[in-house]
Write a protein that holds these residues in place. Structure first.
Motif, PDB file in Angstrom:
ATOM      1  N   ASP A 182      41.354   7.876  21.764  1.00 30.76           N
ATOM      2  CA  ASP A 182      42.415   7.698  22.758  1.00 30.76           C
ATOM      3  C   ASP A 182      42.725   8.977  23.542  1.00 30.76           C
ATOM      4  O   ASP A 182      43.491   8.942  24.505  1.00 30.76           O
ATOM      5  CB  ASP A 182      43.687   7.158  22.097  1.00 30.76           C
ATOM      6  CG  ASP A 182      44.218   8.078  21.014  1.00 30.76           C
ATOM      7  OD1 ASP A 182      43.447   8.917  20.504  1.00 30.76           O
ATOM      8  OD2 ASP A 182      45.410   7.963  20.679  1.00 30.76           O
ATOM      9  N   TYR A 204      43.300   4.493  18.913  1.00 30.40           N
ATOM     10  CA  TYR A 204      42.753   3.653  19.973  1.00 30.40           C
ATOM     11  C   TYR A 204      43.861   3.314  20.965  1.00 30.40           C
ATOM     12  O   TYR A 204      45.055   3.502  20.703  1.00 30.40           O
ATOM     13  CB  TYR A 204      42.154   2.364  19.399  1.00 30.40           C
ATOM     14  CG  TYR A 204      43.191   1.424  18.819  1.00 30.40           C
ATOM     15  CD1 TYR A 204      43.640   0.322  19.551  1.00 30.40           C
ATOM     16  CD2 TYR A 204      43.735   1.631  17.550  1.00 30.40           C
ATOM     17  CE1 TYR A 204      44.603  -0.543  19.032  1.00 30.40           C
ATOM     18  CE2 TYR A 204      44.689   0.772  17.029  1.00 30.40           C
ATOM     19  CZ  TYR A 204      45.119  -0.317  17.763  1.00 30.40           C
ATOM     20  OH  TYR A 204      46.072  -1.160  17.255  1.00 30.40           O
ATOM     21  N   ASP A 205      43.463   2.817  22.123  1.00 28.61           N
ATOM     22  CA  ASP A 205      44.397   2.286  23.113  1.00 28.61           C
ATOM     23  C   ASP A 205      43.689   1.162  23.866  1.00 28.61           C
ATOM     24  O   ASP A 205      42.577   0.767  23.479  1.00 28.61           O
ATOM     25  CB  ASP A 205      44.906   3.387  24.061  1.00 28.61           C
ATOM     26  CG  ASP A 205      43.786   4.131  24.777  1.00 28.61           C
ATOM     27  OD1 ASP A 205      42.669   3.556  24.904  1.00 28.61           O
ATOM     28  OD2 ASP A 205      43.999   5.272  25.223  1.00 28.61           O
ATOM     29  N   GLU A 206      44.308   0.653  24.906  1.00 30.42           N
ATOM     30  CA  GLU A 206      43.716  -0.476  25.627  1.00 30.42           C
ATOM     31  C   GLU A 206      42.375  -0.104  26.261  1.00 30.42           C
ATOM     32  O   GLU A 206      41.465  -0.930  26.322  1.00 30.42           O
ATOM     33  CB  GLU A 206      44.684  -0.975  26.699  1.00 30.42           C
ATOM     34  CG  GLU A 206      45.919  -1.668  26.124  1.00 30.42           C
ATOM     35  CD  GLU A 206      46.830  -2.224  27.208  1.00 30.42           C
ATOM     36  OE1 GLU A 206      46.464  -2.102  28.396  1.00 30.42           O
ATOM     37  OE2 GLU A 206      47.884  -2.798  26.876  1.00 30.42           O
ATOM     38  N   ARG A 207      42.237   1.129  26.726  1.00 34.70           N
ATOM     39  CA  ARG A 207      40.955   1.559  27.306  1.00 34.70           C
ATOM     40  C   ARG A 207      39.854   1.497  26.256  1.00 34.70           C
ATOM     41  O   ARG A 207      38.750   1.006  26.514  1.00 34.70           O
ATOM     42  CB  ARG A 207      41.054   3.000  27.818  1.00 34.70           C
ATOM     43  CG  ARG A 207      41.909   3.220  29.047  1.00 34.70           C
ATOM     44  CD  ARG A 207      41.844   4.692  29.447  1.00 34.70           C
ATOM     45  NE  ARG A 207      42.131   5.549  28.291  1.00 34.70           N
ATOM     46  CZ  ARG A 207      41.371   6.581  27.926  1.00 34.70           C
ATOM     47  NH1 ARG A 207      40.289   6.888  28.603  1.00 34.70           N
ATOM     48  NH2 ARG A 207      41.704   7.321  26.883  1.00 34.70           N
ATOM     49  N   GLN A 255      39.715  -0.285  23.519  1.00 29.88           N
ATOM     50  CA  GLN A 255      39.424  -1.670  23.185  1.00 29.88           C
ATOM     51  C   GLN A 255      38.506  -2.317  24.216  1.00 29.88           C
ATOM     52  O   GLN A 255      37.545  -3.013  23.863  1.00 29.88           O
ATOM     53  CB  GLN A 255      40.727  -2.466  23.076  1.00 29.88           C
ATOM     54  CG  GLN A 255      41.598  -2.089  21.895  1.00 29.88           C
ATOM     55  CD  GLN A 255      42.915  -2.843  21.895  1.00 29.88           C
ATOM     56  OE1 GLN A 255      43.624  -2.894  22.899  1.00 29.88           O
ATOM     57  NE2 GLN A 255      43.256  -3.441  20.767  1.00 29.88           N
ATOM     58  N   LEU A 256      38.799  -2.088  25.487  1.00 28.61           N
ATOM     59  CA  LEU A 256      37.999  -2.675  26.561  1.00 28.61           C
ATOM     60  C   LEU A 256      36.575  -2.128  26.545  1.00 28.61           C
ATOM     61  O   LEU A 256      35.603  -2.889  26.663  1.00 28.61           O
ATOM     62  CB  LEU A 256      38.649  -2.386  27.917  1.00 28.61           C
ATOM     63  CG  LEU A 256      37.902  -2.921  29.150  1.00 28.61           C
ATOM     64  CD1 LEU A 256      37.767  -4.436  29.068  1.00 28.61           C
ATOM     65  CD2 LEU A 256      38.630  -2.512  30.439  1.00 28.61           C
ATOM     66  N   LYS A 294      34.478  -3.576  23.706  1.00 29.23           N
ATOM     67  CA  LYS A 294      33.980  -4.920  24.032  1.00 29.23           C
ATOM     68  C   LYS A 294      32.800  -4.831  24.996  1.00 29.23           C
ATOM     69  O   LYS A 294      31.780  -5.503  24.809  1.00 29.23           O
ATOM     70  CB  LYS A 294      35.096  -5.760  24.640  1.00 29.23           C
ATOM     71  CG  LYS A 294      34.703  -7.199  24.922  1.00 29.23           C
ATOM     72  CD  LYS A 294      35.904  -7.997  25.421  1.00 29.23           C
ATOM     73  CE  LYS A 294      35.524  -9.457  25.655  1.00 29.23           C
ATOM     74  NZ  LYS A 294      36.690 -10.258  26.126  1.00 29.23           N
ATOM     75  N   ASN A 333      44.431  -9.749  18.333  1.00 31.32           N
ATOM     76  CA  ASN A 333      43.363  -9.139  19.116  1.00 31.32           C
ATOM     77  C   ASN A 333      42.223  -8.713  18.186  1.00 31.32           C
ATOM     78  O   ASN A 333      42.434  -7.971  17.225  1.00 31.32           O
ATOM     79  CB  ASN A 333      43.925  -7.918  19.863  1.00 31.32           C
ATOM     80  CG  ASN A 333      42.942  -7.344  20.856  1.00 31.32           C
ATOM     81  OD1 ASN A 333      41.735  -7.358  20.657  1.00 31.32           O
ATOM     82  ND2 ASN A 333      43.470  -6.818  21.961  1.00 31.32           N
ATOM     83  N   TYR A 368      40.079  -6.631  18.570  1.00 33.68           N
ATOM     84  CA  TYR A 368      39.766  -5.199  18.673  1.00 33.68           C
ATOM     85  C   TYR A 368      40.910  -4.326  18.162  1.00 33.68           C
ATOM     86  O   TYR A 368      40.976  -3.127  18.465  1.00 33.68           O
ATOM     87  CB  TYR A 368      39.392  -4.853  20.117  1.00 33.68           C
ATOM     88  CG  TYR A 368      38.101  -5.545  20.523  1.00 33.68           C
ATOM     89  CD1 TYR A 368      36.864  -4.955  20.287  1.00 33.68           C
ATOM     90  CD2 TYR A 368      38.120  -6.824  21.094  1.00 33.68           C
ATOM     91  CE1 TYR A 368      35.685  -5.600  20.610  1.00 33.68           C
ATOM     92  CE2 TYR A 368      36.935  -7.482  21.423  1.00 33.68           C
ATOM     93  CZ  TYR A 368      35.732  -6.859  21.176  1.00 33.68           C
ATOM     94  OH  TYR A 368      34.552  -7.515  21.509  1.00 33.68           O
ATOM     95  N   SER A 369      41.773  -4.930  17.334  1.00 35.28           N
ATOM     96  CA  SER A 369      42.840  -4.158  16.687  1.00 35.28           C
ATOM     97  C   SER A 369      43.198  -4.784  15.345  1.00 35.28           C
ATOM     98  O   SER A 369      44.367  -4.994  15.034  1.00 35.28           O
ATOM     99  CB  SER A 369      44.077  -4.072  17.586  1.00 35.28           C
ATOM    100  OG  SER A 369      44.559  -5.368  17.908  1.00 35.28           O
TER     101      SER A 369
END
Length: 289
Positions: A200, A236-239, A241-242, A245, A265, A267-268
């Motif tokens: 992150d 981690y953060d949303e970036r 996770q994306l 994927k 989710n 990815y979490s």
């Protein structure tokens, strides 16, 4: 008459000499071949895998039962298996670990592989009402010398999340050991990135390199499609996770406490940290509560 006797004696001596000569020559000619053969056998013994596949009772997916509502199960989090009095909570005494695995075995818990864990979450089906997923972070050598040995003994599955930059380090297992564990069917190997840095805090490009290069190396080395990403230090953060994927991972695990559930989710996913000091009974209480 005496001349004939002498002549026969000389011929006999010559024949005996020739026989002895050819015998010695034969011995010297065959000795190198014997030595070479020994060397070949020695080389073969070193390259033969140490472990044959372990027969762990697995239920075919077509026999799994549908789950009403979201399915959930504990993902247990381990790191190093070694005796320690330095207060490091990431180190578990191997004797304690064996008691914990014995509890799972005695209580007939189904231990998931990475592939099965994904199927449980994505298909909302389960092979058993009592199931856990054993995960080990980093790839320490004692995961091979201790965890692998104990899991084989109790016929349980586990997943090791490997830091690929640690290859060649004395405290981490080797490629040969990695392949041996995978071939056994007891342990599968997944990604813990290349350098174990806080994702992150990195740029998008740095995150991509950590995730893509780790997956590529594992895919090529183990001839697999690596499904799982384990976030270093749970950061981690949303970036992240994306990008995970986009990099081709099916799901990712964190250090956030709790059960993994099919309605969260992918990815979490949460995990249950196993701390030192849990014997057979205390471990059972953690799992059942």
């Amino acid at each position: 008459m005496k001349k004939w006797i002498w002549l026969l004696s000389i011929i006999l001596v010559i024949e005996l000499g020739l026989v002895g000569y050819f015998y010695v020559i034969k011995e010297f000619q065959t000795e190198p071949r014997q030595v070479a053969s020994t060397k070949v056998i020695s080389h073969i013994e070193k390259t033969v895998p140490k472990t044959n596949p372990v027969l762990i009772k697995k239920l075919p997916f077509k026999k799994w039962e549908d789950v009403e509502g979201p399915t959930s199960f504990p993902i247990l989090m381990y790191h190093s298996l070694m005796k320690s009095d330095d207060g490091n909570t990431l180190k578990i005494d191997p004797e304690e670990f064996e008691q914990q695995m014995k509890w799972l075995h005695d209580n007939q818990y189904y231990t998931l592989t990475t592939k099965e864990a994904y199927q449980v979450l994505s298909k909302n089906k389960a092979p058993s009402k009592k199931m856990v997923w054993l995960t080990f972070d980093d790839g320490y050598l004692n995961n091979y010398t201790e965890a692998f040995r104990i899991l084989k003994k109790y016929k349980l599955n586990g997943t090791i999340n490997y830091i690929t930059s640690k290859l060649g380090s004395s405290n981490y297992f080797s490629v040969e050991q990695m392949k041996e564990m995978k071939k056994s069917g007891v342990i599968d190997i997944q990604s813990h990135t290349v350098n174990h840095i806080n994702l992150d805090e990195q740029s998008d490009q740095q995150i991509k390199e950590e995730l893509i290069q780790s997956k590529k190396w594992l895919d090529e080395t183990l001839n697999q499609s690596t499904q799982l990403l384990c976030y270093p230090a749970g950061r981690y953060d949303e970036r992240v996770q994306l990008i995970a994927k986009e990099a081709g991972y099916d799901f990712a695990i964190t250090t956030d406490p709790g059960l993994a559930t099919s309605d969260e989710n992918f990815y979490s996913l949460k995990r249950v940290r196993i701390n030192p000091g849990l014997d057979y009974t205390a471990f059972g209480a953690v799992i059942t509560n």
